[in-house]
Design a protein around this motif. Structure first.
Motif, mmCIF file in Angstrom:
data_model
loop_
_atom_site.group_PDB
_atom_site.id
_atom_site.type_symbol
_atom_site.label_atom_id
_atom_site.label_comp_id
_atom_site.label_asym_id
_atom_site.label_seq_id
_atom_site.Cartn_x
_atom_site.Cartn_y
_atom_site.Cartn_z
ATOM 1 N N LYS A 215 0.820 -1.210 0.000
ATOM 2 C CA LYS A 215 0.000 0.000 0.000
ATOM 3 C C LYS A 215 0.853 1.257 0.000
ATOM 4 N N LYS A 216 0.990 1.923 1.140
ATOM 5 C CA LYS A 216 1.677 3.211 1.142
ATOM 6 C C LYS A 216 3.164 3.051 0.811
ATOM 7 N N CYS A 217 3.793 1.979 1.343
ATOM 8 C CA CYS A 217 5.244 1.828 1.175
ATOM 9 C C CYS A 217 5.619 1.617 -0.292
ATOM 10 N N GLU B 194 -0.063 8.518 -6.970
ATOM 11 C CA GLU B 194 -0.706 9.569 -6.174
ATOM 12 C C GLU B 194 -1.686 9.004 -5.153
ATOM 13 N N HIS B 195 -1.866 9.771 -4.065
ATOM 14 C CA HIS B 195 -2.782 9.401 -2.974
ATOM 15 C C HIS B 195 -4.192 9.858 -3.371
ATOM 16 N N MET B 196 -4.764 9.171 -4.371
ATOM 17 C CA MET B 196 -6.013 9.629 -4.977
ATOM 18 C C MET B 196 -7.049 8.527 -5.101
ATOM 19 N N PRO C 291 -5.950 14.290 2.056
ATOM 20 C CA PRO C 291 -5.106 13.634 3.065
ATOM 21 C C PRO C 291 -5.840 12.486 3.763
ATOM 22 N N SER C 292 -5.108 11.714 4.528
ATOM 23 C CA SER C 292 -5.667 10.568 5.237
ATOM 24 C C SER C 292 -6.861 10.981 6.100
ATOM 25 N N ALA C 293 -7.900 10.150 6.038
ATOM 26 C CA ALA C 293 -9.133 10.380 6.812
ATOM 27 C C ALA C 293 -9.796 11.715 6.485
ATOM 28 N N GLY D 277 -11.853 11.872 3.521
ATOM 29 C CA GLY D 277 -13.036 11.656 2.691
ATOM 30 C C GLY D 277 -12.853 10.971 1.348
ATOM 31 N N LYS D 278 -11.705 10.331 1.089
ATOM 32 C CA LYS D 278 -11.539 9.662 -0.215
ATOM 33 C C LYS D 278 -12.481 8.476 -0.371
ATOM 34 N N THR D 279 -12.484 7.568 0.616
ATOM 35 C CA THR D 279 -13.343 6.382 0.502
ATOM 36 C C THR D 279 -14.797 6.808 0.352
ATOM 37 N N ASP E 66 -10.170 3.925 -4.067
ATOM 38 C CA ASP E 66 -10.481 4.821 -2.947
ATOM 39 C C ASP E 66 -9.249 5.416 -2.275
ATOM 40 N N ASP E 67 -8.036 5.057 -2.741
ATOM 41 C CA ASP E 67 -6.873 5.545 -1.990
ATOM 42 C C ASP E 67 -5.653 5.863 -2.852
ATOM 43 N N ILE E 68 -5.426 5.047 -3.886
ATOM 44 C CA ILE E 68 -4.186 5.203 -4.652
ATOM 45 C C ILE E 68 -4.476 5.152 -6.147
HETATM 46 MN MN MN Z 1 -5.045 6.856 2.498
#
Ligand code: MN
Ligand code: GTP
Ligand code: SPV
Length: 593
Positions: free
Chosen positions: A206-208, A226-228, A248-250, A252-254, A277-279
């Motif tokens: 995931k993020k890593c 991207e974090h999109m 940013p995290s938490a 509202g993307k999901t 929903d995140d990347i």
């Molecule tokens: Mn995220």
């Protein structure tokens, strides 16, 4: 399982370091997965929930000091410090390997090492990338089987002489906070994570990988990680346009990715489809447009706040085949609960730490009375989602019409505004700021600059990252229009003014109308803002055109203060911030004055 000598050699070295009792390859079969679940149940690592109410669902609790990403213990390890930049923590690769080597040494004694071959993106497709994670945690295995396409077909797709896979090593060790490290070696395609069992620190795909290592690769190879979220909006005539949005995290993307159109729009035939929903991995397609794929296979979503009215799609998605982490356990019904699920907290329950929970003590202002951890999460396959896009498994991805940035700002940022062109849009992304949330360890609610929502996820110098964004725009024939949104403006009592969630479609429709040149806008110092009447508020209780005006207001003094802060932030990033962005900042200031 493979004859790939690079893979086998690396597993041998890692086993020599960590000394596991045995090594087990994850093949992705239903039989093996079930066997692992049973094993994890027998040790209390996961609990099986009510099979009738929540079929194939499990509960997991992390250690209480291990509930979020640890940004101050996250490192990028490049040979030259300048390549990591001032925003990331840096350690020299040799020093880091030596330091963490000591922590990994013997850490899997008495445990099994699981080998998880996984693909970010459709297995074997042109744009997918392969990783292998070695871990001593069954929880990690079960999550990776949901979050990525994992198993035998991936190792087969890698072939026997390909060295181009990302090597991820994870050990829970003692879960000591003082010795927790999440380290990335982009020059070696390697990730080392030790002393944590929390999602973002240990689900290495995931993020890593998909953000930190991938952003580094993307810059080298001419694409972007991207974090999109990625979302398709279908109009009544059947046309679907795609939006990629970075919050940013938490923030509202999901929720946005799974939005349900308000009744007045649904009746007309508007639909929304979730691609991710995140990347997002973004590249220039053969037609010269910007295309996006979601490299993940599941959602690792925030549980609190998810309910039948805020996000019914997420709720439906998580009614089966889900791993819940750090939520409330209703032990009477053997189900789960979290703050904001409903107004009916269970009477006989354990809190997220596993202690008896007293629902009558609950006080919104005091997190110590919460039953679920504010960063408690669900892990579930994307294919469970009722609004999953038919393009989810398309290796080409989807063409992007609009890029949207956003964050939590109580005052400064208006509900929505549009940049004037790509370069100005990159500037808008670079000056993003947001109030911090529980998704990362540390204080909550503090405004910090978070460019493109990538502050904790860029695997190289932030100034170089901005330059890469500017250069990408030059390669796209019809670049997407770039916008900024803020669902989180508050009134004087601190209540959110905009209803948010599904109603956000009203703002997205203005954005898409702008992309099609179908609606005018007001030019302000910060960019184009809607004419208040152009935000459709039909069927929306308590919101008038005046409320929209208030939400769209650009406060000169607040923005001047922001501009001063941006200048400081750019200085902190250092001398690789492109001159073009300083020119944009100067122009913004002179327009404000
Ligand atoms: Mn995220
Ligand atoms: P990560 O998974 O950490 O990257 O988070 P995310 O960006 O996907 O955020 P998510 O959609 O899970 O939302 C986080 C929190 O924000 C939840 O508690 C939501 O209820 C809340 N939230 C999401 N969208 C809105 C909105 O439009 N308005 C308001 N007021 N709150 C929202
Ligand atoms: C985030 O924090 O942005 C998440 C959750 O999406 S984690 O996987 O922990 O990074």
């Amino acid at each position: 399982m493979t004859d790939n000598k690079y893979v086998n050699e690396w597993i041998r070295e890692s086993a020599e370091l960590t000394c596991p009792n045995e090594i087990v390859w994850i093949d992705g079969s239903a039989e093996q997965t079930e066997l692992l679940r049973r094993q994890a149940m027998s040790t209390g690592e996961i609990f099986k929930l009510n099979e009738e109410l929540l079929p194939n669902c499990y509960l997991h609790r992390t250690a209480i000091n291990d509930v979020a990403r640890v940004e101050d213990r996250t490192y990028i390890c490049t040979t030259k410090k300048e390549d990591t930049g001032n925003i990331n923590n840096w350690m020299a690769p040799d020093e880091c390997y030596a330091k963490l080597g000591k922590l990994f040494r013997g850490s899997m004694k008495g445990h099994t090492m699981y080998v998880i071959p996984y693909s970010m993106g459709v297995v074997g497709s042109e744009f997918a990338k392969i990783g292998i994670e070695l871990t001593d945690s069954i929880y990690v295995v079960l999550n990776m089987l949901i979050m990525t396409r994992a198993g035998k077909e991936v190792i087969d797709a890698l072939g026997i002489d390909d060295n181009g896979f990302v090597k991820g090593l994870h050990a829970r060790a003692n879960l000591e906070l003082e010795n927790r490290y999440i380290c990335h070696f982009p020059e070696d395609n390697t990730i080392w994570s030790v002393n944590s069992g929390y999602g973002g620190n240990v689900l290495l795909g995931k993020k890593c990988f998909a953000l930190r290592i991938a952003s580094y690769l993307g810059r080298k190879e001419g694409w972007m990680a991207e974090h999109m979220l990625i979302l398709g909006i279908e109009t009544p005539d059947g046309d679907i346009k795609y939006i990629a949005a970075a919050f940013p995290s938490a923030c509202g993307k999901t929720n946005l990715a799974m939005l349900i159109p308000p009744k007045v729009f649904a009746e007309k035939g508007y639909k929304a489809w979730c691609v991710g929903d995140d990347i997002a991995w973004l590249r220039v397609g053969k037609d010269g447009r910007l295309w996006a794929v979601n490299p993940e296979f599941g959602f690792f979503g925030v549980a609190p706040g998810t309910n039948e009215s805020s996000n019914p799609n997420a709720l439906a998605t998580t009614r089966r085949d889900t791993i819940f982490t750090n939520v409330v356990h209703d032990f009477e019904n053997n189900t789960v609960w979290w703050e904001g699920l409903d107004n009916n907290p269970p009477e006989h329950a354990m809190d997220w730490t596993g202690k008896k929970w007293n629902r009558t003590r609950y006080n919104k202002k005091d997190t110590s009375t919460y039953g679920a951890h504010p960063n408690s999460r669900f892990t579930v396959m994307a294919t469970n989602c009722p609004c999953i896009s038919s393009e989810f498994n398309n290796p080409e991805g989807v063409p992007i019409s609009a890029i949207v940035f956003g964050g939590r700002r109580a005052k400064t940022a208006p509900l929505v505004y549009q940049s004037t062109d790509w370069l100005n849009g990159v500037f808008v992304g670079s000056i993003m700021a947001s109030e911090t949330t529980a998704a990362q360890a540390g204080a909550v609610g503090v405004v910090r600059r978070d460019p493109m929502a990538m502050l904790p996820f860029t695997g190289y110098d932030m100034g170089d990252y901005f330059t890469h964004w500017i250069n990408m725009g030059k390669k796209i024939k019809n670049p997407p229009k770039i916008f900024n949104v803020n669902w989180f403006r508050t009134d004087d009592e601190g209540n959110f003014i905009w209803p948010g969630f599904g109603e956000n479609l009203r703002v997205l429709l203005w954005i898409l109308a702008r992309c099609d040149d179908k609606v005018d806008a007001v030019s302000t110092a910060i960019g184009y803002v809607p004419i208040a009447e152009d935000i459709n508020i039909r069927g929306l209780d308590g919101i008038t055109v005046d409320t929209i005006r208030e939400l769209l207001h650009v406060d000169r003094d607040l923005w001047l203060a922001d501009a001063a802060d941006i200048e400081k932030f750019y200085a902190k990033i250092g001398d690789r911030v492109p001159r073009e962005l300083y020119d944009e900042l100067t122009a913004l200031k002179s327009r404000l004055n």
